[in-house]
Write a protein that holds these residues in place. Sequence first.
Motif, PDB file in Angstrom:
ATOM      1  N   ILE A   1       4.025 -29.956  62.802  1.00 59.93           N
ATOM      2  CA  ILE A   1       2.981 -29.058  63.298  1.00 59.93           C
ATOM      3  C   ILE A   1       3.259 -27.672  62.735  1.00 59.93           C
ATOM      4  N   ALA A   2       2.306 -27.143  61.976  1.00 59.36           N
ATOM      5  CA  ALA A   2       2.510 -25.864  61.315  1.00 59.36           C
ATOM      6  C   ALA A   2       2.121 -24.686  62.192  1.00 59.36           C
ATOM      7  N   ASN A   3       1.146 -24.883  63.088  1.00 60.09           N
ATOM      8  CA  ASN A   3       0.660 -23.756  63.877  1.00 60.09           C
ATOM      9  C   ASN A   3      -0.090 -24.258  65.097  1.00 60.09           C
ATOM     10  N   LEU A   4       0.047 -23.513  66.199  1.00 66.27           N
ATOM     11  CA  LEU A   4      -0.727 -23.763  67.412  1.00 66.27           C
ATOM     12  C   LEU A   4      -1.365 -22.456  67.852  1.00 66.27           C
ATOM     13  N   TYR A   5      -2.574 -22.540  68.381  1.00 66.64           N
ATOM     14  CA  TYR A   5      -3.238 -21.328  68.863  1.00 66.64           C
ATOM     15  C   TYR A   5      -4.123 -21.677  70.053  1.00 66.64           C
ATOM     16  N   GLN A   6      -4.022 -20.884  71.123  1.00 64.51           N
ATOM     17  CA  GLN A   6      -4.894 -21.051  72.278  1.00 64.51           C
ATOM     18  C   GLN A   6      -5.890 -19.907  72.295  1.00 64.51           C
TER      19      GLN A   6
ATOM     20  N   TRP B   1      -6.004 -25.031  69.283  1.00 62.77           N
ATOM     21  CA  TRP B   1      -6.158 -25.342  67.863  1.00 62.77           C
ATOM     22  C   TRP B   1      -4.786 -25.709  67.322  1.00 62.77           C
ATOM     23  N   ALA B   2      -4.703 -26.840  66.647  1.00 60.27           N
ATOM     24  CA  ALA B   2      -3.427 -27.337  66.126  1.00 60.27           C
ATOM     25  C   ALA B   2      -3.557 -27.632  64.637  1.00 60.27           C
ATOM     26  N   MET B   3      -2.660 -27.084  63.845  1.00 61.57           N
ATOM     27  CA  MET B   3      -2.606 -27.356  62.417  1.00 61.57           C
ATOM     28  C   MET B   3      -1.385 -28.210  62.133  1.00 61.57           C
ATOM     29  N   SER B   4      -1.594 -29.414  61.659  1.00 56.10           N
ATOM     30  CA  SER B   4      -0.483 -30.223  61.181  1.00 56.10           C
ATOM     31  C   SER B   4      -0.484 -30.163  59.654  1.00 56.10           C
ATOM     32  N   ASP B   5       0.487 -30.840  59.054  1.00 56.55           N
ATOM     33  CA  ASP B   5       0.509 -30.901  57.596  1.00 56.55           C
ATOM     34  C   ASP B   5      -0.609 -31.782  57.052  1.00 56.55           C
ATOM     35  N   LEU B   6      -1.279 -32.519  57.912  1.00 54.34           N
ATOM     36  CA  LEU B   6      -2.293 -33.479  57.467  1.00 54.34           C
ATOM     37  C   LEU B   6      -3.717 -33.094  57.828  1.00 54.34           C
ATOM     38  N   ALA B   7      -3.902 -32.290  58.865  1.00 61.97           N
ATOM     39  CA  ALA B   7      -5.275 -31.984  59.274  1.00 61.97           C
ATOM     40  C   ALA B   7      -5.295 -30.832  60.274  1.00 61.97           C
ATOM     41  N   LEU B   8      -6.510 -30.392  60.571  1.00 58.84           N
ATOM     42  CA  LEU B   8      -6.773 -29.372  61.577  1.00 58.84           C
ATOM     43  C   LEU B   8      -7.439 -30.053  62.772  1.00 58.84           C
ATOM     44  N   TYR B   9      -6.944 -29.748  63.989  1.00 56.83           N
ATOM     45  CA  TYR B   9      -7.467 -30.385  65.193  1.00 56.83           C
ATOM     46  C   TYR B   9      -7.830 -29.324  66.231  1.00 56.83           C
ATOM     47  N   SER B  10      -8.843 -29.620  67.019  1.00 55.91           N
ATOM     48  CA  SER B  10      -9.165 -28.812  68.185  1.00 55.91           C
ATOM     49  C   SER B  10      -9.025 -29.687  69.422  1.00 55.91           C
ATOM     50  N   PHE B  11      -8.582 -29.059  70.520  1.00 53.77           N
ATOM     51  CA  PHE B  11      -8.349 -29.804  71.755  1.00 53.77           C
ATOM     52  C   PHE B  11      -9.190 -29.202  72.863  1.00 53.77           C
ATOM     53  N   ASN B  12     -10.031 -30.028  73.472  1.00 52.17           N
ATOM     54  CA  ASN B  12     -10.874 -29.593  74.578  1.00 52.17           C
ATOM     55  C   ASN B  12     -10.098 -29.757  75.887  1.00 52.17           C
TER      56      ASN B  12
ATOM     57  N   THR C   1     -10.210 -33.387  68.622  1.00 56.60           N
ATOM     58  CA  THR C   1     -11.235 -33.644  67.617  1.00 56.60           C
ATOM     59  C   THR C   1     -10.678 -33.238  66.258  1.00 56.60           C
ATOM     60  N   THR C   2     -10.795 -34.108  65.272  1.00 56.86           N
ATOM     61  CA  THR C   2     -10.339 -33.778  63.919  1.00 56.86           C
ATOM     62  C   THR C   2     -11.362 -32.874  63.260  1.00 56.86           C
ATOM     63  N   GLN C   3     -10.900 -31.699  62.815  1.00 59.43           N
ATOM     64  CA  GLN C   3     -11.764 -30.766  62.101  1.00 59.43           C
ATOM     65  C   GLN C   3     -11.463 -30.901  60.607  1.00 59.43           C
TER      66      GLN C   3
END
Length: 293
Positions: free
Chosen positions: A23-28, A35-46, A53-55
Amino acid sequence: TLNRFVEIPNNKNLINGIDFSFIANLYQDRDNGLWAMSDLALYSFNPSLQYFTTQTPYSAAFGKLREGMHGFIETNDGHIIAMNSGGDGLYFYDTVFNEIPPLYGFNTKTFKDDKLYGAFCGIQDSKGIIWIGCASGRIIQLNPVTKKAITLKRPEFEEARGLISSIVEDRQGNIWFGTHNNNGKSYILVKWYRKTNSFKKIILVSKGKGESSWIFCLLAGQHNDLWIGTSEDGLMRLDITTEKITEQFLHDEKNAMSIGSNEMITNMTFLNADSMAMATSLGIDIFNLKKNE
């Protein structure tokens, strides 16, 4: 309300899972969306519905992107800007996680410098201007009022020859840029003075023995100071008036109260007036500001 840790499955096909190697970054955001950034994708969490949700940001020039996300800016008007080291560099979202067209005059079609596509960090300053730090010392300024974008290539960044890795505004309204110096062992800061609209390069010499010179993060202090997290040389404290290092904190095997690691201080935040939390290569350190330990 959870008061314990819950493991997130490494499987985006599960409603509460995502794909990642790290996980490269997390932001609330202000609406408590995650908002979560992994090395593979960008995700948002409701947080209300409790699912990810994969962004998949779309680049007109490069198509769908999955990798290279580095951080977020939440703007004063509630939008989220995701920063990417490839593709279009910046991707824009509304408050309910929908990707929207670029804002504030951002238009990659006007770029004649490919280094501007690599966006690594950014802030919106106290006057509302958005600063984006890019590859090879390039800067993008976005003005939400005039909806104009300005790009800068400053000579103060030439010696570093690396990316702008961190940006922060101090209490006097000046902007500080941390760099990844590819050209030597000295750490390079660049300061923008608001009163004179001028830039200055500041070279920092470490007491440590690190081989790289990467400023991972900056934190504006509460006492006319700036805290600097480095790649291999621990934690530095700079007086913003004299622009000199006043203290450097390194790991000491003989001192259990020293910082846990000299390597990869990637993020810092104040917990209160007396303490600060640091993310390092070995975990989280809680630093007592009064005792310097």
